[in-house]
Design an enzyme around this catalytic site. Structure first.
Site, PDB file in Angstrom:
ATOM      1  N   ASP A   1       6.354  -3.985  -1.531  1.00 48.26           N
ATOM      2  CA  ASP A   1       5.748  -2.890  -0.774  1.00 48.26           C
ATOM      3  C   ASP A   1       6.804  -1.810  -0.520  1.00 48.26           C
ATOM      4  OD1 ASP A   1       3.858  -1.443   0.621  1.00 48.26           O
ATOM      5  OD2 ASP A   1       3.654  -2.858   2.279  1.00 48.26           O
TER       6      ASP A   1
ATOM      7  N   ASP B   1       8.485   3.472   5.062  1.00 51.70           N
ATOM      8  CA  ASP B   1       8.661   4.851   5.523  1.00 51.70           C
ATOM      9  C   ASP B   1      10.116   5.095   5.922  1.00 51.70           C
ATOM     10  OD1 ASP B   1       5.852   5.651   5.324  1.00 51.70           O
ATOM     11  OD2 ASP B   1       5.537   4.189   6.909  1.00 51.70           O
TER      12      ASP B   1
ATOM     13  N   GLY C   1       2.742   4.316   7.513  1.00 55.79           N
ATOM     14  CA  GLY C   1       2.316   5.681   7.229  1.00 55.79           C
ATOM     15  C   GLY C   1       0.980   5.729   6.517  1.00 55.79           C
TER      16      GLY C   1
ATOM     17  N   THR D   1       0.842  -1.197   0.000  1.00 52.06           N
ATOM     18  CA  THR D   1       0.000   0.000   0.000  1.00 52.06           C
ATOM     19  C   THR D   1       0.877   1.246   0.000  1.00 52.06           C
ATOM     20  OG1 THR D   1      -1.759  -1.115   1.225  1.00 52.06           O
ATOM     21  CG2 THR D   1      -1.732   1.277   1.350  1.00 52.06           C
ATOM     22  N   GLY D   2       0.420   2.284  -0.676  1.00 52.51           N
ATOM     23  CA  GLY D   2       1.110   3.568  -0.621  1.00 52.51           C
ATOM     24  C   GLY D   2       1.395   4.134  -1.991  1.00 52.51           C
ATOM     25  N   SER D   3       1.951   5.335  -2.008  1.00 57.19           N
ATOM     26  CA  SER D   3       2.165   6.049  -3.266  1.00 57.19           C
ATOM     27  C   SER D   3       3.187   5.353  -4.173  1.00 57.19           C
ATOM     28  CB  SER D   3       2.605   7.492  -2.982  1.00 57.19           C
ATOM     29  OG  SER D   3       3.789   7.512  -2.202  1.00 57.19           O
ATOM     30  N   THR D   4       4.220   4.753  -3.580  1.00 59.83           N
ATOM     31  CA  THR D   4       5.203   4.036  -4.398  1.00 59.83           C
ATOM     32  C   THR D   4       4.591   2.759  -4.959  1.00 59.83           C
ATOM     33  OG1 THR D   4       6.965   4.917  -2.989  1.00 59.83           O
ATOM     34  CG2 THR D   4       7.561   3.132  -4.468  1.00 59.83           C
TER      35      THR D   4
ATOM     36  N   GLU E   1      -0.213  -5.532   5.979  1.00 62.15           N
ATOM     37  CA  GLU E   1       1.096  -5.600   5.331  1.00 62.15           C
ATOM     38  C   GLU E   1       1.975  -6.651   6.002  1.00 62.15           C
ATOM     39  OE1 GLU E   1       1.317  -0.967   3.762  1.00 62.15           O
ATOM     40  OE2 GLU E   1       2.336  -1.533   5.615  1.00 62.15           O
TER      41      GLU E   1
END
Length: 223
Positions: free
Chosen positions: A81, A84, A96, A28-31, A103
């Protein structure tokens, strides 16, 4: 190169670790969003994915990638994944995006964790980024006091003026003021505290590889 461009670079580089014909674990996340965009290009080579959040599930399905429940599949070849923070041994701080529990479940279900990050996430000692901890709400103050005894200041993460609620129906504490010099021992200790669902130190489920986006291209770090 912008941070967004670095994220796209490592997202594309992660495709080489996807095992053809096998379900892939997706974080999960922007990357990771950049990785999902890249994964869409090879979606016909994999049965689908196991996702760590509702947000990633939506993106995967929108990209035409089937999403399996973790209970529907066995061991995963790879989990991809972001982080941070990541130290020189592959230990990470994650959470974050408030998806740390799922995860960690998928990371534990996978043979290899491939971390994708830009170079700003590399640290010598974990703790500069506020440590996320998912907690059962009734234990919030007790856990805050335990972190205070370690020199940390914990606050309930807010969204629109109210405590953020995770996909699991719990709250997140963000803890500042820590220097985590023994990540394995720290993770083991905090996970034993009553009311803690998951601490955002990934030491037992550390990265096997980090694809680090730098101005000079993607740097591959093996642990």
């Amino acid at each position: 190169m912008s941070q967004d461009e670095l994220k796209a670079l490592v997202g594309q580089a992660a495709l080489q670790y996807v095992v053809q014909g096998e379900v892939v674990g997706v974080g999960t996340g922007s990357t990771v969003n950049k990785f999902i965009e890249a994964l869409a290009g090879i979606r016909d080579r994999i049965p689908g994915a196991v996702s760590s959040s509702d947000a990633s599930t939506e993106r995967l399905r929108a990209a035409g990638i089937r999403v399996f429940d973790a209970n529907e599949v066995g061991e995963l070849a790879v989990y991809i994944d972001g982080a941070d923070e990541i130290d020189g041994a592959g230990h990470m701080i994650k959470g974050g995006g408030a998806a740390l529990t799922r995860e960690k479940i998928i990371a534990a279900q996978s043979r290899r964790f491939i971390c994708i990050a830009d170079e700003s996430k590399r640290v010598e000692v974990l703790g500069r980024f506020p440590l996320p901890v998912e907690v059962i709400p009734m234990a919030t103050q007790a856990v805050i006091r335990k972190f205070a005894a370690l020199g940390g200041a914990a606050q309930v993460r807010q969204r629109e003026g109210r405590p953020l609620v995770t996909d699991n129906g719990q709250h997140i504490l963000d803890v500042t003021g820590l220097q985590i010099r023994s990540p394995l021992a720290f993770e083991s200790e905090v996970n034993q505290w009553p009311g803690v669902v998951t601490v955002g130190v990934f030491a037992h489920q550390k990265a096997a590889v980090c694809l680090l986006g730098t101005a000079g291209g993607v740097q591959t770090l093996n642990y």
